[in-house]
Structure formats: structure tokens, C-alpha cells
Design a protein around this motif. Structure first.
Motif, PDB file in Angstrom:
ATOM      1  N   GLN A 105       9.568  24.482  97.546  1.00  0.00           N
ATOM      2  CA  GLN A 105      10.089  25.583  98.515  1.00  0.00           C
ATOM      3  C   GLN A 105       9.964  26.947  97.846  1.00  0.00           C
ATOM      4  OE1 GLN A 105      13.982  24.044  99.436  1.00  0.00           O
ATOM      5  NE2 GLN A 105      13.344  22.915 101.231  1.00  0.00           N
ATOM      6  N   VAL A 106      10.525  26.855  96.542  1.00  0.00           N
ATOM      7  CA  VAL A 106      10.433  28.033  95.741  1.00  0.00           C
ATOM      8  C   VAL A 106       8.955  28.590  95.569  1.00  0.00           C
ATOM      9  CG1 VAL A 106      10.993  29.326  93.560  1.00  0.00           C
ATOM     10  CG2 VAL A 106      12.686  28.002  94.574  1.00  0.00           C
ATOM     11  N   GLN A 107       8.098  27.966  95.194  1.00  0.00           N
ATOM     12  CA  GLN A 107       6.730  28.075  95.242  1.00  0.00           C
ATOM     13  C   GLN A 107       6.378  28.882  96.385  1.00  0.00           C
ATOM     14  OE1 GLN A 107       4.259  25.056  93.791  1.00  0.00           O
ATOM     15  NE2 GLN A 107       2.223  26.117  94.190  1.00  0.00           N
ATOM     16  N   PHE A 108       6.620  27.881  97.583  1.00  0.00           N
ATOM     17  CA  PHE A 108       6.044  28.593  98.826  1.00  0.00           C
ATOM     18  C   PHE A 108       6.504  29.996  99.209  1.00  0.00           C
ATOM     19  CE2 PHE A 108       6.629  29.368 103.605  1.00  0.00           C
ATOM     20  CZ  PHE A 108       5.483  28.784 104.006  1.00  0.00           C
ATOM     21  N   VAL A 109       8.132  30.098  99.267  1.00  0.00           N
ATOM     22  CA  VAL A 109       8.466  31.511  99.358  1.00  0.00           C
ATOM     23  C   VAL A 109       7.600  32.653  98.653  1.00  0.00           C
ATOM     24  CG1 VAL A 109      10.551  32.871  99.286  1.00  0.00           C
ATOM     25  CG2 VAL A 109      10.565  30.840 100.507  1.00  0.00           C
ATOM     26  N   LEU A 121      19.976  27.369  93.163  1.00  0.00           N
ATOM     27  CA  LEU A 121      19.255  26.372  93.924  1.00  0.00           C
ATOM     28  C   LEU A 121      17.682  26.427  93.628  1.00  0.00           C
ATOM     29  CD1 LEU A 121      20.609  27.393  97.576  1.00  0.00           C
ATOM     30  CD2 LEU A 121      20.993  25.424  95.990  1.00  0.00           C
ATOM     31  N   ILE A 122      17.164  27.644  92.566  1.00  0.00           N
ATOM     32  CA  ILE A 122      16.202  27.656  91.906  1.00  0.00           C
ATOM     33  C   ILE A 122      16.003  26.669  90.743  1.00  0.00           C
ATOM     34  CG2 ILE A 122      14.359  29.132  90.958  1.00  0.00           C
ATOM     35  CD1 ILE A 122      15.808  31.473  92.574  1.00  0.00           C
ATOM     36  N   PRO A 123      14.828  25.887  90.828  1.00  0.00           N
ATOM     37  CA  PRO A 123      14.905  24.863  89.718  1.00  0.00           C
ATOM     38  C   PRO A 123      14.665  25.670  88.231  1.00  0.00           C
ATOM     39  CG  PRO A 123      13.436  23.994  91.532  1.00  0.00           C
ATOM     40  CD  PRO A 123      13.964  25.318  91.947  1.00  0.00           C
ATOM     41  N   LYS A 124      15.223  25.075  87.364  1.00  0.00           N
ATOM     42  CA  LYS A 124      15.077  26.015  85.884  1.00  0.00           C
ATOM     43  C   LYS A 124      13.719  26.557  85.641  1.00  0.00           C
ATOM     44  CE  LYS A 124      16.367  25.379  81.150  1.00  0.00           C
ATOM     45  NZ  LYS A 124      16.847  24.379  80.006  1.00  0.00           N
ATOM     46  N   LYS A 125      12.676  25.524  85.744  1.00  0.00           N
ATOM     47  CA  LYS A 125      11.236  25.810  85.540  1.00  0.00           C
ATOM     48  C   LYS A 125      10.747  27.022  86.491  1.00  0.00           C
ATOM     49  CE  LYS A 125       9.140  22.342  88.411  1.00  0.00           C
ATOM     50  NZ  LYS A 125       8.254  21.080  88.492  1.00  0.00           N
ATOM     51  N   SER A 155      -2.980  37.139  90.809  1.00  0.00           N
ATOM     52  CA  SER A 155      -2.687  36.165  89.539  1.00  0.00           C
ATOM     53  C   SER A 155      -1.450  35.268  89.827  1.00  0.00           C
ATOM     54  CB  SER A 155      -2.472  36.868  88.176  1.00  0.00           C
ATOM     55  OG  SER A 155      -2.379  36.080  87.028  1.00  0.00           O
ATOM     56  N   PHE A 156      -0.281  35.832  90.374  1.00  0.00           N
ATOM     57  CA  PHE A 156       0.869  34.980  90.739  1.00  0.00           C
ATOM     58  C   PHE A 156       0.441  34.012  91.812  1.00  0.00           C
ATOM     59  CE2 PHE A 156       3.850  38.805  89.230  1.00  0.00           C
ATOM     60  CZ  PHE A 156       4.318  38.162  88.137  1.00  0.00           C
ATOM     61  N   LEU A 157      -0.116  34.497  92.701  1.00  0.00           N
ATOM     62  CA  LEU A 157      -0.800  33.576  93.905  1.00  0.00           C
ATOM     63  C   LEU A 157      -1.690  32.608  93.571  1.00  0.00           C
ATOM     64  CD1 LEU A 157      -0.402  33.358  97.134  1.00  0.00           C
ATOM     65  CD2 LEU A 157      -2.401  34.874  97.249  1.00  0.00           C
ATOM     66  N   HIS A 158      -2.581  32.851  92.787  1.00  0.00           N
ATOM     67  CA  HIS A 158      -3.615  31.684  92.566  1.00  0.00           C
ATOM     68  C   HIS A 158      -3.247  30.843  91.315  1.00  0.00           C
ATOM     69  CE1 HIS A 158      -5.807  33.379  95.714  1.00  0.00           C
ATOM     70  NE2 HIS A 158      -6.081  34.478  95.194  1.00  0.00           N
ATOM     71  N   HIS A 159      -2.619  31.321  90.330  1.00  0.00           N
ATOM     72  CA  HIS A 159      -2.299  30.771  89.174  1.00  0.00           C
ATOM     73  C   HIS A 159      -0.632  30.364  88.908  1.00  0.00           C
ATOM     74  CE1 HIS A 159      -6.459  31.636  87.848  1.00  0.00           C
ATOM     75  NE2 HIS A 159      -6.031  32.807  88.186  1.00  0.00           N
ATOM     76  N   TYR A 160      -0.101  30.148  90.083  1.00  0.00           N
ATOM     77  CA  TYR A 160       1.561  30.236  89.874  1.00  0.00           C
ATOM     78  C   TYR A 160       2.002  29.171  89.019  1.00  0.00           C
ATOM     79  CZ  TYR A 160       6.229  29.642  91.583  1.00  0.00           C
ATOM     80  OH  TYR A 160       7.520  29.302  91.675  1.00  0.00           O
ATOM     81  N   LYS A 161       1.285  28.018  89.180  1.00  0.00           N
ATOM     82  CA  LYS A 161       1.939  26.799  88.483  1.00  0.00           C
ATOM     83  C   LYS A 161       1.398  26.879  86.873  1.00  0.00           C
ATOM     84  CE  LYS A 161       1.779  23.222  91.948  1.00  0.00           C
ATOM     85  NZ  LYS A 161       1.146  21.766  92.424  1.00  0.00           N
ATOM     86  N   ASP A 162       0.268  27.511  86.591  1.00  0.00           N
ATOM     87  CA  ASP A 162       0.331  27.850  85.157  1.00  0.00           C
ATOM     88  C   ASP A 162       0.950  28.800  84.626  1.00  0.00           C
ATOM     89  OD1 ASP A 162      -1.837  26.030  85.190  1.00  0.00           O
ATOM     90  OD2 ASP A 162      -3.915  27.472  85.735  1.00  0.00           O
ATOM     91  N   LEU A 163       1.303  29.923  85.380  1.00  0.00           N
ATOM     92  CA  LEU A 163       2.229  30.863  84.880  1.00  0.00           C
ATOM     93  C   LEU A 163       3.613  30.566  84.821  1.00  0.00           C
ATOM     94  CD1 LEU A 163       0.833  33.841  86.855  1.00  0.00           C
ATOM     95  CD2 LEU A 163       0.420  33.735  84.441  1.00  0.00           C
ATOM     96  N   ASN A 200       4.682  27.473  84.181  1.00  0.00           N
ATOM     97  CA  ASN A 200       4.808  26.633  83.036  1.00  0.00           C
ATOM     98  C   ASN A 200       4.654  27.388  81.928  1.00  0.00           C
ATOM     99  OD1 ASN A 200       4.989  24.206  84.779  1.00  0.00           O
ATOM    100  ND2 ASN A 200       2.699  23.694  84.349  1.00  0.00           N
ATOM    101  N   LYS A 201       3.926  28.479  81.634  1.00  0.00           N
ATOM    102  CA  LYS A 201       3.783  29.243  80.548  1.00  0.00           C
ATOM    103  C   LYS A 201       5.065  29.738  80.214  1.00  0.00           C
ATOM    104  CE  LYS A 201      -1.210  30.026  80.126  1.00  0.00           C
ATOM    105  NZ  LYS A 201      -2.270  30.776  80.460  1.00  0.00           N
ATOM    106  N   ILE A 202       5.692  30.515  81.173  1.00  0.00           N
ATOM    107  CA  ILE A 202       6.852  31.294  81.147  1.00  0.00           C
ATOM    108  C   ILE A 202       7.935  30.374  80.828  1.00  0.00           C
ATOM    109  CG2 ILE A 202       8.463  32.461  82.442  1.00  0.00           C
ATOM    110  CD1 ILE A 202       5.951  33.845  84.041  1.00  0.00           C
ATOM    111  N   SER A 203       7.915  29.318  81.406  1.00  0.00           N
ATOM    112  CA  SER A 203       9.025  28.085  81.428  1.00  0.00           C
ATOM    113  C   SER A 203       9.118  27.703  79.872  1.00  0.00           C
ATOM    114  CB  SER A 203       8.789  27.238  82.371  1.00  0.00           C
ATOM    115  OG  SER A 203       9.956  26.113  82.349  1.00  0.00           O
ATOM    116  N   ASN A 204       7.900  27.607  79.283  1.00  0.00           N
ATOM    117  CA  ASN A 204       7.787  27.113  77.823  1.00  0.00           C
ATOM    118  C   ASN A 204       8.291  28.111  76.938  1.00  0.00           C
ATOM    119  OD1 ASN A 204       6.705  24.635  78.866  1.00  0.00           O
ATOM    120  ND2 ASN A 204       4.689  25.227  78.495  1.00  0.00           N
ATOM    121  N   ILE A 205       7.959  29.167  77.177  1.00  0.00           N
ATOM    122  CA  ILE A 205       8.303  30.382  76.533  1.00  0.00           C
ATOM    123  C   ILE A 205       9.845  30.709  76.416  1.00  0.00           C
ATOM    124  CG2 ILE A 205       8.349  33.154  76.086  1.00  0.00           C
ATOM    125  CD1 ILE A 205       5.310  32.992  77.441  1.00  0.00           C
ATOM    126  N   ASN A 206      10.499  30.642  77.624  1.00  0.00           N
ATOM    127  CA  ASN A 206      11.772  30.776  77.724  1.00  0.00           C
ATOM    128  C   ASN A 206      12.576  29.456  77.196  1.00  0.00           C
ATOM    129  OD1 ASN A 206      11.397  33.238  78.961  1.00  0.00           O
ATOM    130  ND2 ASN A 206      11.630  32.307  81.061  1.00  0.00           N
TER     131      ASN A 206
END
Length: 194
Positions: A37-41, A89-93, A177-185, A187-193
Motif C-alpha cells: 500500500q505504501v509503495q502504491f501511494v 503504519l509504515i513498515p520499517k523497511k 528513479s523513485f518510480l522505476h527503482h522503488y524496491k531497489d532504492l 532496500n538500499k536505504i533500509s540497509n544503510i539505516n
């Protein structure tokens, strides 16, 4: 006698393990649903802002500047939608990428508002200067000064508009880039944090 040899204890352990696994599975499923849901919005917000900016970039300068205020208002509505997503309500990742998207949207609004303010100020100055030039009691030296100042301000405004156009190209690139590489970005941001 070992407690693990008693059938009732074995059954309780199996039941506890099964309950834990079921709870984990349900929690994982709920987290995944929230993430989708967060990804869709987020993606839809980026898509809509991309439309505003792409249209502005493709329009003639005067047309783009004329529609600037309504574009700013539209982007602010999208910003409001993004800011209303409750962090609990937003998942940590997804939290890291949501912050990045919010920051980018705020940066876009700031760029457009600064130019809009500058444009409004120059237009007001130009209108006032032209009114003074038209007056019959304004001497020739003052008229020349006003014309020179109008020229300087309009040239500065054109330079500012060219800067905004370059910024818009960068904003479009980042949003895409946010739109087309959402999951990769994400995951990278989540790993950095972490």
C-alpha cells in the motif's frame, strides 16, 4: 524422567511452536500488505508530480509560468497526502524511502515557490515602473533608470527561470528513479539505516 518425554509437554511445545509460526506468518503477511500500500501511494504520488513537471517542461515559457501557481497547489496536495501517512503504519523497511520522497517533493515545492515569488515581484515592479514611465511628470533621466532596472530584473528572472528548468530536469530524473527503482532504492536505504 525428562520433561520432554511427557506427551502433554511435547504437545504443548508443538502447539506453542505452531502458534508462533502462524503469528509470524500473519505478521509477515500484514507487513507485506502495508508495504504494498505504501509503495502504491508513493509511486502514484511520484507519477502525478512527474506529469506536472513534464508538462511544465514541455510548455512554452510564458504558458509554463502562467500555470505555475496551480502546479504548486497540485504538488502541495500530493505532499499533504504523503505527510498524512502515519509512521506507525509504515513498515520499517519503507520509512527511509518515504522520507526521501517527502524531501524531494518539498525541494520541488521550494524551487517552484521561490521562482513564483521572484516572478510576482518582478511583474509588480515592472507594472509600477511602466506606470511611472507613462506619467507626464516623470523626467527623462528617471524614465531611463526605470527602463534599465526593468531590463535588469527581467534578465535576472529569465536566468532564474533557466535555473528552474534545469532543476526540473533533475527532479524528473529523481522522481523517475523513485518510480522505476522503488524496491531497489527502498532496500538500499533500509540497509544503510540499519
Amino acid at each position: 524422567m525428562n520433561l520432554l518425554e511427557i506427551p502433554a509437554v511435547q504437545g504443548a511445545l508443538v502447539g506453542a511452536l505452531a502458534t508462533m509460526l502462524i503469528n509470524y506468518f500473519l505478521s509477515y503477511r500484514e507487513e507485506r500488505k502495508k508495504s504494498e500500500q505504501v509503495q502504491f501511494v508513493s509511486k502514484e504520488s511520484c507519477r502525478r508530480i512527474l506529469v506536472y513537471l513534464s508538462t511544465m517542461r514541455d510548455e512554452e515559457d510564458q504558458e509554463a509560468q502562467k500555470n505555475l501557481e496551480s502546479r504548486i497547489d497540485g504538488i502541495k496536495v500530493i505532499q499533504q497526502l504523503l505527510s498524512e501517512m502515519q509512521l506507525n503504519l509504515i513498515p520499517k523497511k519503507d520509512i527511509g524511502i518515504i522520507y526521501r520522497i517527502r524531501e524531494k517533493v518539498q525541494e520541488i515545492i521550494n524551487d517552484l515557490e521561490i521562482f513564483h515569488h521572484n516572478r510576482t515581484t518582478v511583474r509588480q515592479f515592472t507594472a509600477n515602473a511602466e506606470a511611472l514611465i507613462i506619467r507626464h511628470d516623470t523626467d527623462e533621466v528617471t524614465r531611463k533608470q526605470l527602463q534599465d532596472e526593468m531590463k535588469i530584473h527581467n534578465n535576472a528572472l529569465q536566468t532564474d527561470y533557466e535555473r528552474v528548468c534545469k532543476d526540473i530536469d533533475q527532479h524528473i530524473e529523481h522522481l523517475a528513479s523513485f518510480l522505476h527503482h522503488y524496491k531497489d532504492l527502498r532496500n538500499k536505504i533500509s540497509n544503510i539505516n540499519n
